[in-house]
Design a protein around this motif. Structure first.
Motif, short mmCIF file in Angstrom:
data_model
loop_
_atom_site.label_atom_id
_atom_site.label_comp_id
_atom_site.label_asym_id
_atom_site.label_seq_id
_atom_site.Cartn_x
_atom_site.Cartn_y
_atom_site.Cartn_z
N PRO A 26 60.47 -16.33 62.70
CA PRO A 26 60.33 -15.79 64.05
C PRO A 26 59.63 -14.44 64.13
CG PRO A 26 62.49 -16.79 63.79
CD PRO A 26 61.85 -16.81 62.43
N LEU A 27 59.81 -13.56 63.14
CA LEU A 27 59.14 -12.27 63.15
C LEU A 27 57.62 -12.43 63.17
CD1 LEU A 27 61.13 -10.09 60.57
CD2 LEU A 27 61.23 -9.97 63.06
N VAL A 125 72.12 -6.69 47.15
CA VAL A 125 71.31 -7.84 47.55
C VAL A 125 69.83 -7.52 47.37
CG1 VAL A 125 73.04 -8.62 49.18
CG2 VAL A 125 71.19 -7.14 49.98
N GLY A 126 69.54 -6.27 47.00
CA GLY A 126 68.16 -5.88 46.75
C GLY A 126 68.12 -4.52 46.08
N ILE A 136 65.21 -9.02 45.04
CA ILE A 136 65.99 -9.41 46.20
C ILE A 136 66.74 -10.71 45.92
CG2 ILE A 136 64.58 -8.27 47.95
CD1 ILE A 136 63.06 -10.80 48.35
N ALA A 137 67.86 -10.88 46.60
CA ALA A 137 68.66 -12.09 46.45
C ALA A 137 68.14 -13.17 47.40
CB ALA A 137 70.13 -11.79 46.74
N TYR A 138 67.96 -14.36 46.87
CA TYR A 138 67.42 -15.47 47.67
C TYR A 138 68.34 -15.78 48.85
CZ TYR A 138 65.65 -20.08 48.92
OH TYR A 138 65.14 -21.15 49.60
N ALA A 139 69.64 -15.72 48.62
CA ALA A 139 70.59 -16.03 49.69
C ALA A 139 70.39 -15.12 50.89
CB ALA A 139 72.02 -15.92 49.17
N GLU A 143 68.11 -15.47 54.95
CA GLU A 143 68.73 -15.01 56.20
C GLU A 143 67.83 -14.02 56.93
OE1 GLU A 143 72.59 -13.43 55.56
OE2 GLU A 143 73.41 -15.27 54.70
N SER A 144 66.80 -13.55 56.25
CA SER A 144 65.86 -12.61 56.85
C SER A 144 64.77 -13.39 57.59
CB SER A 144 65.23 -11.73 55.76
OG SER A 144 66.23 -11.04 55.02
N GLY A 145 63.96 -12.66 58.35
CA GLY A 145 62.84 -13.30 59.02
C GLY A 145 63.02 -13.50 60.51
N ASP A 146 64.22 -13.22 61.02
CA ASP A 146 64.50 -13.40 62.45
C ASP A 146 64.85 -12.03 63.06
OD1 ASP A 146 64.88 -14.61 64.89
OD2 ASP A 146 66.24 -16.16 64.11
#
Length: 259
Positions: A26-27, A125-126, A136-139, A143-146
């Motif tokens: 979405p970003l 987590v990073g 960075i942690a894949y999990a 969850e990022s990007g929004d």
């Protein structure tokens, strides 16, 4: 596939792959056509010059081209408003992004106000360092990007920007000539004081309280909010939002209204 495409068209990514990367992020989907075209070229060049490495435990699933491009796009979103030369200089200390399956731990030593050193284990987590990889942690990456106020990739790359004039994070990155150090210090000091005042009173700060742990973390957390929750940031700290608009030469509040 990427090597084949690089040879065929070195200027920009294949339109279908970039379209898919934007659709799943979405970003990136909220960008204007002009912004999207500019970012496509930056992200494509990023993939040509930086390494994206996934942990062996993640190798059971293919590393899709659109996923790579979405990661590069989020990274280059920070420098989208800067010139090509400024973009290259800002990311000169970025060489590799390493993706681990889950959060990871580090042994840390911290000195308290009385000079006593305390040892402990920190879950992360990073992380990154001056010339080290961005880890960075894949999990948390997925969850990022929004527009949720959280983006582990933007957070860690903000640290890289911070270290553009120092080997350590201090919340004071290289500034453009149009932006005075006095204004930067005044705005961030006000935010820092407010965050810590909230915590001292037992109140919930208007942004993630991790921002109150260190000036460098304050800058990185505020960068996350600037790009992924600009409406929240402008309501909480309008002077900070305007400062970051001038610093990044971007106004992401308009994007969230079209997301």
């Amino acid at each position: 596939m990427f090597k084949r495409w690089f040879t065929r068209d070195p200027a920009s990514p294949p339109a279908d792959i970039w379209r898919k990367a934007r659709q799943q992020t979405p970003l990136l989907a909220a960008l204007t056509p002009t912004e999207a075209d500019r970012l496509a070229e930056r992200a494509w060049q990023f993939l040509r010059t930086k390494r994206l490495t996934r942990h062996a435990e993640l190798s059971n699933a293919p590393f899709e081209d659109a996923e790579r491009l979405a990661i590069a796009g989020q990274a280059c979103l920070l420098t989208l408003g800067w010139s090509d030369a400024e973009h290259r200089e800002a990311f000169a200390n970025v060489h590799e992004i390493v993706i681990l399956p889950e959060s990871f731990t580090r042994e840390v030593e911290e000195m308290d106000e009385f000079g006593v050193v305390h040892e402990g284990v920190d879950e992360r987590v990073g992380e990154t360092s001056y010339q080290g990889p961005v880890v960075i942690a894949y999990a948390d990456l997925i969850e990022s990007g929004d527009f949720i106020g959280f983006n582990v990739l933007i957070h860690e790359l903000a640290h890289k920007l911070d270290m553009g004039n120092s080997m350590d994070i201090d919340g004071f990155p290289p500034l453009p000539r149009s932006l005075s150090a006095k204004r930067w210090h005044a705005v961030f000091s006000s935010v820092w004081e407010d965050l810590n005042a909230c915590l001292e009173k037992g109140l919930t700060p208007p942004i993630d309280d991790y921002a109150a742990s260190h000036p460098g973390e304050c800058f990185a957390v505020c960068c996350e909010y600037f790009f992924t929750a600009p409406d929240h940031l402008v309501n909480a700290y309008p002077a900070l939002y305007e400062l970051l608009c001038d610093y990044f030469n971007q106004a992401p509040l308009g994007r969230i209204k079209t997301a």
